[in-house]
Scaffold this motif. Structure first.
Motif: not given
Lengths: 157, 294
Positions: B143-157
């Motif tokens: 996301p370009a906006g606010p940080a995601r809620t958990s760093v353990l939620q995977p983000i598409k590389p």
């Protein structure tokens, strides 16, 4: 006794620094610090809070003694060799002559310069041996080289 | 001390410097003692034999005497976040219960980072549940906006497939077609379709780490965390950094999302300590995982 978490947070940093002084390496100090707190966790029902943090420091010291005993056993052949060798009495290199004369250099600079250019250590190894970060080691080396160069340049003039 | 050559991380300016001061590789430390031994000698923890050797040596060696004095005057730096994370990881694994992070207050910049981290974890705790993590849903780009809620939620590389993938032995026009379909599905976030085609590519190119990596990540993003573990493990075995670190990261997430918390902690501990591309994130994830309510 206060919660384990509270004791951990209060003492872990100082205990780690003490461990680094005992064994000279941050990675070994990590292991020993972990073992000390694990021992506390296992024995917290039996330990009087008034004994802390001395109890933790004693565990670290005992682990350090064990570590060096293992190191001595592994390096027995080397130590016997070293005992019989002639040792140097005067600095051999221009670098070491300059280090002893340059009052602007602090112990941390001298240590980094010696370990790097006389002992041939990588920055990561120096960080481990001294307890500094690699960034700090790099900075101290740059500063030290600059000072020594200006000293040598002044001597040539 | 054994004689050494110049270190592998020597810079150009340093090569010039050693020439200026007349130093040669491998010539200077014969007869001297290891620095760690010199330092420990002052602490009284050395065995008698070693202590005797050190005392005899420093009595006659001005270099070791000076180095001993300088080393013992240095105050070691305090625990770095990665080091503390490793200590807490060891304690958590050995004792079976997590240990809360200490508060870092001694430097403003680090205090700010620690506060942000605690707020991050606190925010994540509100939605936390026992057992495995919530199923992976609605995978999204970074996301370009606010940080995601958990760093353990995977983000598409990011998709970084080297051209050499299709030059490997076993590659064919059919494999190229499969790969093209897999990439198209990946780009439109069709992870189930992408996983199906990446699986065929990985079968055709069993020694290609990227094929196994994207297969594993596609399965994870499609909600099949259990199915992601084998291909990500294989990708890590075949790859070198930074891809190996990426595989370890997603493997840790897959483990966490299947309830294998101890295994996830081991993977994150490995990442946190290796100083690689995912090291900082690994440390944050490790702290987040270990501050979960039991």
């Amino acid at each position: 006794m206060k919660g384990f978490d509270q004791l951990y947070r209060r003492h872990v940093d100082a205990l780690f620094r003490f461990a680094v002084r005992q064994v000279g390496r941050r990675d070994i100090a990590e292991e020993i610090t972990s073992e000390a707190f694990l021992a506390l966790h296992r024995n917290q029902d039996r330990i009087d809070e008034a004994q802390l943090p001395a109890w933790l420091y004693t565990v670290v010291r005992n682990r350090a003694v064990d570590y060096w005993r293992r190191q001595a056993a592994e390096q027995r052949a080397l130590l016997e060799y070293e005992q019989g060798r002639p040792t140097m009495t005067e600095p051999r290199s221009l670098l070491e002559h300059s280090l002893s004369r340059n009052k602007a250099l602090k112990p941390v600079h001298r240590v980094c310069l010696i370990l790097r250019y006389v002992y041939g250590m990588e920055r990561g190894e120096i960080a481990q041996e001294t307890g500094l970060s690699e960034v700090q080691v790099k900075g101290h080396l740059q500063y030290g080289r600059r000072l020594l160069r200006s000293q040598l340049a002044g001597a040539r003039r | 001390m054994t004689v050494r050559s110049w270190p592998s991380d020597f810079e150009a300016d340093e090569r010039q410097f050693v020439g200026e001061v007349g130093l040669e590789a491998g010539s200077s430390v014969e007869g001297c003692l290891p620095p760690a031994v010199l330092r420990a000698a002052e602490s009284g923890v050395l065995p008698d034999l070693v202590r005797g050797v050190v005392a005899a040596h420093v009595a006659v060696c001005s270099r070791c005497r000076a180095l001993r004095d300088d080393l013992t005057s240095l105050e070691p730096e305090g625990l770095a976040p990665a080091e503390e994370a490793r200590i807490r990881a060891r304690l958590a694994v050995a004792s079976g219960s997590p240990v809360r992070a200490r508060r870092v207050m001694w430097r403003p910049a680090l205090a700010l980072a620690a506060s942000a981290m605690l707020a991050f974890v606190w925010f994540a705790r509100d939605g936390w549940r026992e057992g495995p993590l919530p199923p992976v849903t609605a995978p999204r780009r970074a996301p370009a906006g606010p940080a995601r809620t958990s760093v353990l939620q995977p983000i598409k590389p990011a998709l970084q497939l080297p051209a050499s993938v299709l030059l490997r032995r076993g590659s064919s026009s059919e494999t190229a077609d499969r790969l093209a379909r897999a990439l198209a599905a990946w780009r439109r976030d069709g992870y189930q379709d992408a996983a199906r085609d990446f699986e065929q590519v990985a079968r055709a190119l069993p020694s290609e780490p990227h094929a196994h990596f994207y297969l594993g990540v596609a399965r994870l993003l499609a909600g099949d965390a259990a199915g992601a573990i084998v291909p990500l493990t294989r990708a890590r075995r075949l790859a070198s950094p930074p891809l190996a670190d990426e595989a370890t990261w997603y493997l840790a997430l897959a483990r966490a999302h299947t309830g294998q918390i101890d295994a996830a902690i081991r993977e994150l501990t490995r990442l946190c300590g290796n100083g690689g591309s995912r090291s900082a994130e690994g440390c944050v994830a490790l702290q987040e995982l270990m501050t979960r309510s039991p």
